[in-house]
Write an enzyme that holds these catalytic residues in place. Structure first.
Site, PDB file in Angstrom:
ATOM      1  N   LYS A   1       0.827  -1.213   0.000  1.00 22.74           N
ATOM      2  CA  LYS A   1       0.000   0.000   0.000  1.00 22.74           C
ATOM      3  C   LYS A   1       0.867   1.272   0.000  1.00 22.74           C
ATOM      4  O   LYS A   1       2.076   1.200   0.176  1.00 22.74           O
ATOM      5  CB  LYS A   1      -0.953  -0.034   1.202  1.00 22.74           C
ATOM      6  CG  LYS A   1      -1.875  -1.257   1.224  1.00 22.74           C
ATOM      7  CD  LYS A   1      -2.908  -1.235   0.108  1.00 22.74           C
ATOM      8  CE  LYS A   1      -3.551  -2.587  -0.154  1.00 22.74           C
ATOM      9  NZ  LYS A   1      -4.549  -3.000   0.811  1.00 22.74           N
TER      10      LYS A   1
HETATM   11  C1  LIG Z   1      -5.581  -3.832   1.376  1.00 26.59           C
HETATM   12  C2  LIG Z   1      -7.030  -3.577   1.354  1.00 26.59           C
HETATM   13  C3  LIG Z   1      -7.862  -3.884   2.439  1.00 26.59           C
HETATM   14  C4  LIG Z   1      -7.396  -4.663   3.636  1.00 26.59           C
HETATM   15  O1  LIG Z   1      -6.288  -4.168   4.265  1.00 26.59           O
HETATM   16  P1  LIG Z   1      -5.385  -5.126   5.206  1.00 26.59           P
HETATM   17  O2  LIG Z   1      -4.434  -4.183   5.828  1.00 26.59           O
HETATM   18  O3  LIG Z   1      -4.727  -6.120   4.302  1.00 26.59           O
HETATM   19  O4  LIG Z   1      -6.292  -5.778   6.186  1.00 26.59           O
HETATM   20  C5  LIG Z   1      -9.188  -3.516   2.362  1.00 26.59           C
HETATM   21  N1  LIG Z   1      -9.691  -2.901   1.288  1.00 26.59           N
HETATM   22  C6  LIG Z   1      -8.925  -2.607   0.215  1.00 26.59           C
HETATM   23  C7  LIG Z   1      -9.540  -1.898  -0.945  1.00 26.59           C
HETATM   24  C8  LIG Z   1      -7.581  -2.952   0.211  1.00 26.59           C
HETATM   25  O5  LIG Z   1      -6.832  -2.669  -0.859  1.00 26.59           O
END
Ligand SMILES: *Cc1c(COP(=O)(O)O)cnc(C)c1O
Length: 403
Positions: free
Chosen positions: A201
């Site tokens: 991310k």
């Molecule tokens: C990565 C992601 C999540 C979940 O995040 P985590 O930190 O992996 O629990 C939820 N929604 C979207 C759109 C994502 O890209």
């Protein structure tokens, strides 16, 4: 027949690959400063629930223009805390775009609610406000928009629908930190916005998440929720010399550690520069793929700054001799870590069984899913990496006669 040199021949057909090692679609960037700030915390008194948590929350709130930010252990926990704070319970419906990661819908289910999966816009794959309006019933409590790929949704339309029907507007902004919509940063565009700090991310704390809001009551509910719904936390009791706390509701342990918050603080400073770098890579891809009629990048609307967590392109099946899966395999063989985001949520077996979703209910997302591919895009990519991706994509387009 034209003789192809070994360099022209696709790696999947025994040619020389563009890269010897796979370039991932995304990855973290960790600096010496990041490492130093984390080790400082490891030597301090507070490994969790200490001063770095507040410091990170305050910096994050300032960055996103929101009044409050609440740090939690991951992006899924952020969504769960948000759904809990707005009071989702058995029978409540939350409208969610099907073009997302499963966690967005799961957070509604964690609270006993029903995620109502709706279709997206064909050009951006962002939640379609018309589909939202059609899905509203007496049981609808909230709309959860997903800033897919890093592009902020059509919040103007979504806000007006939410206001008209008295619904809460949530933004799953896990892709979009660093983005801007009509001069407002992502994080203050909805009643609540959620973020993930997974290594792929825009910012990482290993695992981690955050919720931003302007609503003090919601923020305090989420602070209790992440800590067993306790009225006090370890640090406060330490400062007050007290042992007393009350459990007011069912809660979880969704805390983020101080060393993770220190990493987040250090990473946050880099976000504007990293966002510009990803935008620059996206522009280079857009320009290069202009000459490949078989592929079409997703559109970016005017009046916003796209955070480009993902660079998504569609394969025009009519203009290509191969389908997405063959194109995908060919790219992987060239050493390009292409990916697919996402299988629409309503098509997964679990939701078909529990929510009785079916093929045909979101035709735009279903069609898009057959054609989409995410190319590598992350701030640490070198110019050479960018060049390799372009070379591999154009090589495959040439070979399959779709240029
Ligand atoms: C990565 C992601 C999540 C979940 O995040 P985590 O930190 O992996 O629990 C939820 N929604 C979207 C759109 C994502 O890209």
């Amino acid at each position: 027949m034209q003789e192809y040199s070994i360099f022209m021949r696709l790696a999947i057909d025994g040619g020389v690959p563009v890269r010897k090692t796979i370039l991932p679609y995304s990855r973290q960037q960790i600096s010496e400063q990041d490492i130093a700030t984390v080790t400082d915390v490891l030597r301090s008194d507070w490994l969790t629930t200490g001063p770095k948590v507040e410091e990170f929350e305050e910096a994050f709130a300032a960055f996103t223009g929101a009044r409050y930010a609440v740090a939690v252990s991951n992006g899924t926990a952020a969504l769960h805390a948000a759904m809990n704070a707005i009071g989702i319970r058995a029978g409540d419906e939350v409208i969610v775009c099907t073009m997302t990661f499963a966690a967005t819908a799961n957070a509604v289910l964690f609270c006993g609610g029903i995620p109502v999966l709706v279709d997206c816009d064909p050009d951006t794959l962002l939640i379609d406000p018309k589909a939202v309006e059609r899905a509203i019933t007496k049981k609808t409590v909230a709309i959860c928009a997903i800033d897919y790929a890093g592009q902020p949704c059509d919040y103007e339309s979504l806000h007006s629908i939410a206001t008209q029907h008295k619904l809460v507007l949530l933004a799953d902004a896990c892709h979009a930190l660093g983005g801007i919509y009509q001069h407002h940063p992502v994080g203050c565009l909805a009643d609540l916005s959620t973020f993930s700090f997974h290594p792929v991310k825009p910012l990482t704390t290993g695992e981690g998440g955050m919720i931003t809001t302007d609503n003090e009551l919601l923020a305090s509910r989420m602070r209790q929720f992440r800590n067993h719904s306790s009225t006090s936390d370890h640090r406060r009791r330490h400062e007050e010399g007290s042992w007393y706390y009350e459990i007011k509701d069912l809660g979880w342990n969704y805390r983020l550690t101080d060393f993770q918050c220190a990493l987040g603080l250090s990473q946050l400073q880099m976000v504007p520069g990293w966002t510009r770098r990803r935008q620059d890579i996206a522009e280079q891809y857009n320009a290069a793929f202009n000459s490949c009629p078989a592929i079409q990048p997703l559109s970016s609307r005017d009046g916003l700054s796209h955070a480009y967590h993902l660079y998504v392109m569609r394969l025009y099946r009519q203009k290509s001799r191969v389908d997405r899966s063959q194109f995908f395999q060919a790219l992987r063989a060239e050493g390009i870590g292409v990916n697919v985001h996402y299988i629409p949520v309503h098509l997964h077996p679990f939701y078909r069984e529990t929510l009785h979703t079916k093929l045909g209910q979101c035709p735009v997302a279903e069609e898009a899913y057959k054609d989409i591919m995410s190319l590598p895009i992350f701030a640490g990519m070198t110019d050479r990496d960018v060049h390799d991706v372009i070379e591999a994509v154009t090589k495959i387009c040439d070979a399959y006669g779709c240029s």
